[in-house]
Design an enzyme around this catalytic site. Structure first.
Site, PDB file in Angstrom:
ATOM      1  CG  HIS A 213      -1.803  -1.032   1.350  1.00 54.50           C
ATOM      2  ND1 HIS A 213      -2.578  -1.540   0.418  1.00 54.50           N
ATOM      3  CD2 HIS A 213      -1.901  -2.187   2.323  1.00 54.50           C
ATOM      4  CE1 HIS A 213      -3.212  -2.777   0.498  1.00 54.50           C
ATOM      5  NE2 HIS A 213      -2.982  -3.253   1.724  1.00 54.50           N
ATOM      6  CG  HIS A 235      -9.582  -0.854   7.904  1.00 57.05           C
ATOM      7  ND1 HIS A 235     -10.584  -1.650   8.485  1.00 57.05           N
ATOM      8  CD2 HIS A 235      -8.803  -1.644   7.493  1.00 57.05           C
ATOM      9  CE1 HIS A 235      -9.988  -3.043   8.373  1.00 57.05           C
ATOM     10  NE2 HIS A 235      -8.669  -2.795   7.631  1.00 57.05           N
TER      11      HIS A 235
END
Length: 499
Positions: A213, A235
């Site tokens: 990511h 999240h």
């Protein structure tokens, strides 16, 4: 824009660590270069193996696991002194996923596609089905799931190896709060085993993230390019999201950007301008419409703009074109043409009578969209250019003509009518008998004209005229009655009107 955030800061010295992984961003951390992380990963494993230790790599089954196995298999191939040390991956799901990776190498990067052999057909890595078949007799590398060490084979191996300082545990990704993997990052002196007992934590713990990511710098650049009016961080851990929020507030201080960090199950409301502006071009733009006047045309979306244009201008101002579909249908009709004209005038306001210039047959023009032609003494044809209105009008005209044809009295000799009716009755009876045989097998005609049905010694008598069934077996009786009723409704013609 919704951004998935998270990550953590690991704080005790002696733990090899780098930026923890977030789902889409790694908080305020910056990823180390890829080659640096791979070197740290292989150096830790090589060092542990050289000391006679074992390496446990808790990992999830898909994605990161296959990536790390590629690194290990390539490293083993380049270091012959390690090739007598086994590498195992212990995850049934990872084994299934590996088959997919082996199959779709052409969808991967150039390095994988140009390899001489399939890189996922590992030469130094083998599958481990369970702890029972694992021979723990020396140094080895085992990648096992789950990645959080909460249960399964990875937890079983951890319990076996955690007390030996020669062993190592390499955590290759983000660990969830509340799991054992999260706990051992802080290097507690003792850990609780699956059997409830405690054991000293002497093995080395290394945190080397292989997150795919974006890191903080990449995320900031992405948001800077988009410049969204709303940013929602979700999240992630509350502290890390708070730090990221402060950084983004500083970055977007000179802009009217709303940055939110909602708690779980907390609703967030955002307001958008739902109005869209469309510009008229071409013929439609030649005249300025009055206030409240409706402008009709084709709405064309081009990029993020909307344009309204006349259908005939479509090919001029866009790469699109229009096409007309002309339809024709022929209907059997032997009645008078003026009857159709009379009925249509009762329904439609505009019905024009004329004669076709080419064929000379009489025609009717309904609202200038559907043309009805009297092609011959036995046929009527309809012609129209397809569009929603014309299709609807043509359907109604077809229904009207069919109804007129049904209402016209048929002239036929009585003897011919009786003969045709008898033939139809015989055909229907044959079809009914064949269908009953296909359902029940043994079907015979009795002396009284009734059908005798025999199934495993159970007899049923069916009266073909009334549909009544006689049988001592109630189940068979009901089956025959239901089957005959359905067959009869299928074979007999549908009545045109209710009796």
């Amino acid at each position: 824009m919704i951004v998935s955030s998270g990550g953590e800061l690991v704080g005790r010295s002696g733990v090899q660590r780098e930026a923890p992984e977030a789902d889409n961003i790694s908080s305020l951390w910056h990823h180390q270069p890829r080659h640096t992380r791979e070197k740290r990963f292989t150096d830790v494993i090589h060092s542990t193996i050289s000391q006679g230790g074992r390496v446990l790599i808790p990992a999830f089954a898909l994605g990161r696991a296959q990536e790390l196995l590629l690194i290990l298999d390539e490293y083993w191939a380049n270091h012959p002194e390690l090739q007598n040390i086994p590498i195992y991956y212990a995850s049934p799901l990872a084994k299934k996923c590996l088959t997919v990776y082996e199959t779709y190498t052409l969808s991967m990067n150039d390095r994988i596609q140009n390899a001489k052999s399939n890189p996922f057909s590992f030469k130094h890595v083998s599958a481990l089905s369970s702890i029972e078949v694992f021979k723990d007799v020396g140094p080895s590398v085992v990648m096992a799931s789950p990645g959080g060490l909460q249960s399964g084979l990875s937890r079983q191996l951890f319990d076996m190896w955690c007390s030996d300082k020669k062993n190592a545990c390499v955590l290759p990704g983000y660990v969830v709060e509340g799991t054992l993997a999260k706990t051992i990052i802080n290097e507690p002196k003792e850990v609780t085993l699956m059997n409830g007992l405690t054991a000293p934590l002497n093995m080395q713990v290394h945190y080397i993230s292989f997150s795919a990511h974006a890191d903080s710098a990449q995320t900031s650049a992405f948001l800077e390019e988009l410049n969204p009016p709303n940013i929602i961080l979700v999240h992630g851990e509350a502290n890390e999201m708070g730090r990221l929020k402060q950084k983004l507030m500083t970055q977007f201080a000179d802009r009217n950007t709303k940055i939110l960090t909602p708690k779980n199950c907390q609703s967030v409301e955002m307001y958008f301008n739902s109005q869209k502006m469309a510009k008229t071009i071409g013929k439609l733009a030649e005249k300025t419409p009055e206030v409240g006047e409706t402008v009709s045309g084709l709405l064309v979306k081009k990029g993020f703009t909307y344009q309204i244009m006349a259908p005939e201008d479509l090919h001029v101002f866009s790469q699109l074109t229009t096409t007309n579909v002309t339809q024709r249908i022929t209907i059997p009709y032997s009645g008078a043409f003026n009857v159709i004209s009379h009925r249509l005038k009762q329904i439609y306001e505009s019905v024009e009578q004329s004669v076709d210039e080419e064929s000379g047959v009489p025609t009717l023009q309904i609202h200038e969209c559907v043309t009805v032609k009297h092609e011959s003494e036995k046929h009527i044809s309809l012609h129209w250019t397809s569009d929603p209105i014309s299709d609807m009008v043509s359907d109604s005209i077809v229904a009207l003509i069919l109804n007129i044809s049904r209402d016209i009295p048929k002239v036929m000799a009585d003897s011919d009518a009786i003969k045709i009716e008898e033939e139809n009755e015989k055909k229907a009876e044959k079809v009914m008998h064949a269908l009953l045989v296909s359902l029940f097998g043994d079907v015979k005609v009795g002396e009284n004209g009734k059908l005798i049905i025999n199934i495993d010694g159970n007899i049923a008598e069916l009266n073909k005229e009334s549909g009544e069934v006689e049988s001592e077996n109630e189940g068979l009786k009901e089956r025959v009655r239901t089957a005959f009723r359905r067959i009869q409704s299928s074979v007999k013609p549908i009545p045109l009107s209710a009796p």
